[in-house]
Each structure stands twice: as structure tokens, then as C-alpha cells.
Design a protein around this motif. Structure first.
Motif, PDB file in Angstrom:
ATOM      1  N   LYS A  52      -6.046   8.014  -2.557  1.00  0.00           N
ATOM      2  CA  LYS A  52      -5.346   6.727  -2.515  1.00  0.00           C
ATOM      3  C   LYS A  52      -6.371   5.664  -2.170  1.00  0.00           C
ATOM      4  O   LYS A  52      -7.163   5.835  -1.243  1.00  0.00           O
ATOM      5  CB  LYS A  52      -4.226   6.742  -1.482  1.00  0.00           C
ATOM      6  CG  LYS A  52      -3.418   5.445  -1.443  1.00  0.00           C
ATOM      7  CD  LYS A  52      -2.255   5.544  -0.464  1.00  0.00           C
ATOM      8  CE  LYS A  52      -1.437   4.252  -0.495  1.00  0.00           C
ATOM      9  NZ  LYS A  52      -0.288   4.314   0.453  1.00  0.00           N
ATOM     10  N   GLU A  54      -7.293   1.318  -1.647  1.00  0.00           N
ATOM     11  CA  GLU A  54      -6.679   0.141  -1.047  1.00  0.00           C
ATOM     12  C   GLU A  54      -6.220  -0.869  -2.096  1.00  0.00           C
ATOM     13  O   GLU A  54      -6.692  -0.877  -3.242  1.00  0.00           O
ATOM     14  CB  GLU A  54      -7.674  -0.528  -0.094  1.00  0.00           C
ATOM     15  CG  GLU A  54      -8.015   0.319   1.126  1.00  0.00           C
ATOM     16  CD  GLU A  54      -8.981  -0.391   2.052  1.00  0.00           C
ATOM     17  OE1 GLU A  54      -9.833  -1.154   1.542  1.00  0.00           O
ATOM     18  OE2 GLU A  54      -8.872  -0.195   3.282  1.00  0.00           O
ATOM     19  N   GLU A  55      -5.317  -1.746  -1.654  1.00  0.00           N
ATOM     20  CA  GLU A  55      -4.773  -2.763  -2.552  1.00  0.00           C
ATOM     21  C   GLU A  55      -5.857  -3.698  -3.071  1.00  0.00           C
ATOM     22  O   GLU A  55      -5.768  -4.195  -4.197  1.00  0.00           O
ATOM     23  CB  GLU A  55      -3.694  -3.569  -1.817  1.00  0.00           C
ATOM     24  CG  GLU A  55      -2.980  -4.577  -2.705  1.00  0.00           C
ATOM     25  CD  GLU A  55      -1.894  -5.346  -1.977  1.00  0.00           C
ATOM     26  OE1 GLU A  55      -1.277  -6.236  -2.596  1.00  0.00           O
ATOM     27  OE2 GLU A  55      -1.677  -5.054  -0.774  1.00  0.00           O
ATOM     28  N   ASN A  94      -1.785   4.468  -9.817  1.00  0.00           N
ATOM     29  CA  ASN A  94      -0.490   3.801  -9.921  1.00  0.00           C
ATOM     30  C   ASN A  94      -0.479   2.561  -9.017  1.00  0.00           C
ATOM     31  O   ASN A  94      -1.482   2.245  -8.371  1.00  0.00           O
ATOM     32  CB  ASN A  94       0.663   4.761  -9.598  1.00  0.00           C
ATOM     33  CG  ASN A  94       0.653   5.252  -8.152  1.00  0.00           C
ATOM     34  OD1 ASN A  94      -0.033   4.698  -7.282  1.00  0.00           O
ATOM     35  ND2 ASN A  94       1.416   6.295  -7.881  1.00  0.00           N
ATOM     36  N   HIS A  95       0.670   1.894  -8.951  1.00  0.00           N
ATOM     37  CA  HIS A  95       0.734   0.632  -8.204  1.00  0.00           C
ATOM     38  C   HIS A  95       0.597   0.832  -6.700  1.00  0.00           C
ATOM     39  O   HIS A  95       0.363  -0.130  -5.962  1.00  0.00           O
ATOM     40  CB  HIS A  95       2.035  -0.100  -8.527  1.00  0.00           C
ATOM     41  CG  HIS A  95       3.263   0.584  -7.993  1.00  0.00           C
ATOM     42  ND1 HIS A  95       3.845   1.665  -8.635  1.00  0.00           N
ATOM     43  CD2 HIS A  95       4.000   0.364  -6.874  1.00  0.00           C
ATOM     44  CE1 HIS A  95       4.903   2.060  -7.939  1.00  0.00           C
ATOM     45  NE2 HIS A  95       5.018   1.303  -6.867  1.00  0.00           N
ATOM     46  N   GLU A  96       0.722   2.094  -6.237  1.00  0.00           N
ATOM     47  CA  GLU A  96       0.540   2.383  -4.809  1.00  0.00           C
ATOM     48  C   GLU A  96      -0.901   2.746  -4.479  1.00  0.00           C
ATOM     49  O   GLU A  96      -1.241   2.976  -3.321  1.00  0.00           O
ATOM     50  CB  GLU A  96       1.468   3.525  -4.388  1.00  0.00           C
ATOM     51  CG  GLU A  96       2.949   3.187  -4.508  1.00  0.00           C
ATOM     52  CD  GLU A  96       3.833   4.365  -4.138  1.00  0.00           C
ATOM     53  OE1 GLU A  96       3.311   5.513  -4.138  1.00  0.00           O
ATOM     54  OE2 GLU A  96       5.017   4.151  -3.851  1.00  0.00           O
ATOM     55  N   LEU A  98      -2.443   5.464  -5.765  1.00  0.00           N
ATOM     56  CA  LEU A  98      -2.641   6.904  -5.895  1.00  0.00           C
ATOM     57  C   LEU A  98      -3.268   7.223  -7.245  1.00  0.00           C
ATOM     58  O   LEU A  98      -2.842   6.689  -8.280  1.00  0.00           O
ATOM     59  CB  LEU A  98      -1.315   7.643  -5.761  1.00  0.00           C
ATOM     60  CG  LEU A  98      -0.670   7.670  -4.371  1.00  0.00           C
ATOM     61  CD1 LEU A  98       0.747   8.231  -4.459  1.00  0.00           C
ATOM     62  CD2 LEU A  98      -1.515   8.495  -3.407  1.00  0.00           C
TER      63      LEU A  98
END
Length: 213
Positions: A52, A54-55, A94-96, A98
Motif C-alpha cells: 500500500k 501513500e496518497e 487502486n484508489h486506496e 493497494l
């Protein structure tokens, strides 16, 4: 932001080496994709694990990957090429944040990426490791071949198709055996051992039998 242009990718859960790509794989022609240089440890984390990010990284690469589709283009929302100056991998998120799919490169593309990335500055990204990816390095084609043989042998054995089982065993071992229990268990035992030319021959015999139907 740095980019690489005109590259073929084969997205999958695991990043298969180019020599493991199958004719049935869906390959995408990427017209443009972000190219990010990272530290070697970061690259290993990205390449070997479900991760995962970071944004901030998602915002950096958002909608910047273009895929050629006939006369049109589509965008992959979050994707990038990552390199540590020795290796390259493409990862989609994905948008999270991941990781959801990845791809190795064709050898020419990888060499070209490694050639153009010199002079790029490293980008510091934080990677959270979710879980380690499958580490079995058995060739994909070997797995597929064993899976097909197992499916065929199980089906024939369960349906008591004795003649076909005997025929396959004769072509495989050059032995005339009547006992289908012996045939079945002997082949299953062989599949649990190292892949060899005889097993490969059995695979092609089975495939050919369907082409001749």
C-alpha cells in the motif's frame, strides 16, 4: 514527472518474466507511463509484496498512464514504472493505494528504460507491506502443463475411460499396462516430481488428442 513511452505490459497478479508470457495473455500497449526511480530496498518491497502506498504518490501518478486502444486512448488511474537502476517493474494501484496488478517488461523495453533512467533523481516513497507475494518460481508453463495433465487423468479415471488411459500411458511410457489404477497413480506420482521431457511429451499428446477430435 518523468515518463516512458510506447511499452508493452502484461498485467497479472504476479509479474511473469517475459519468457513466461502466453499467447492468450492480454497485452496492453502503453503509450505513456510515469517512470519513478527508487532505492533498491524500496524496489524489492514493491516487487516482492502486496503493498500500500501513500496518497501523495497516487496524486503524483493519477491519470497519467495512457493505453492505446485501436484508434482511441484510455487512462489507467494509478500506475507507474518503478526502477532501482538495475530492475524495472510496472505496478497498478487502486484508489486506496493497494497494488492490484503488476507486469515485468520485454527485455528490449527493460534495457531501454534502464538506459534512459540514468540521471533521474530518486523519489522517496513510503511503502506499507501487506503480504508477501507467492514465492514459487516454477515456470508458469510447467504449472499449466501439470494442471492440464492432472485434469485429464482425473477425468478419464473417474469416468473409467480405460482405453484412453491405456493409450496415453503407452505413448507416455511405452508400456502396455491394463491396470488403470496403476496407470493413474503412477502418473500422479510422476507429476509430484521434477518436470521432465516425458511429462512434457504427455502434455503434448493430450493437447494433440483434442485437436484431432
Amino acid at each position: 514527472m518523468n515518463y516512458y513511452y510506447d511499452i508493452i505490459l502484461n498485467w497479472s497478479d504476479l509479474a511473469y518474466e517475459f519468457y513466461e508470457w502466453n499467447d492468450t495473455d492480454y497485452l496492453e500497449l502503453i503509450k505513456k507511463i510515469p517512470l519513478i526511480k527508487v532505492k533498491h530496498k524500496t524496489f524489492l518491497d514493491l516487487a516482492n509484496n502486496q503493498v500500500k502506498v501513500e496518497e501523495s504518490l497516487l496524486k503524483l501518478i493519477e491519470d497519467k498512464t495512457l493505453v492505446s486502444e485501436k484508434k482511441n486512448f484510455k487512462r489507467i488511474e494509478y500506475a507507474a514504472l518503478f526502477t532501482d537502476a538495475k530492475n524495472v517493474i510496472a505496478i497498478e494501484f487502486n484508489h486506496e493505494g493497494l497494488s492490484i496488478s503488476r507486469s515485468k517488461l520485454l527485455i528490449d523495453d527493460e534495457l531501454n528504460v534502464l538506459e534512459v533512467m540514468y540521471g533521474l533523481k530518486e523519489t522517496m516513497i513510503n511503502v506499507e507491506i501487506i503480504e508477501k507475494l507467492e514465492s514459487d518460481r516454477t515456470l508458469r508453463q510447467v504449472k499449466d502443463a501439470k494442471r492440464l495433465i492432472l485434469l485429464e487423468i482425473n477425468t478419464l479415471y473417474q469416468n473409467k475411460e480405460k482405453d484412453k488411459l491405456r493409450y496415453l500411458y503407452y505413448e507416455y511410457k511405452k508400456e502396455n499396462i491394463d491396470d488403470i489404477d496403476y496407470i493413474y497413480h503412477n502418473i500422479i506420482n510422476d507429476l509430484n516430481h521434477e518436470f521432465n521431457r516425458d511429462i512434457l511429451k504427455l502434455y503434448y499428446i493430450i493437447k494433440l488428442s483434442y485437436h484431432n477430435v
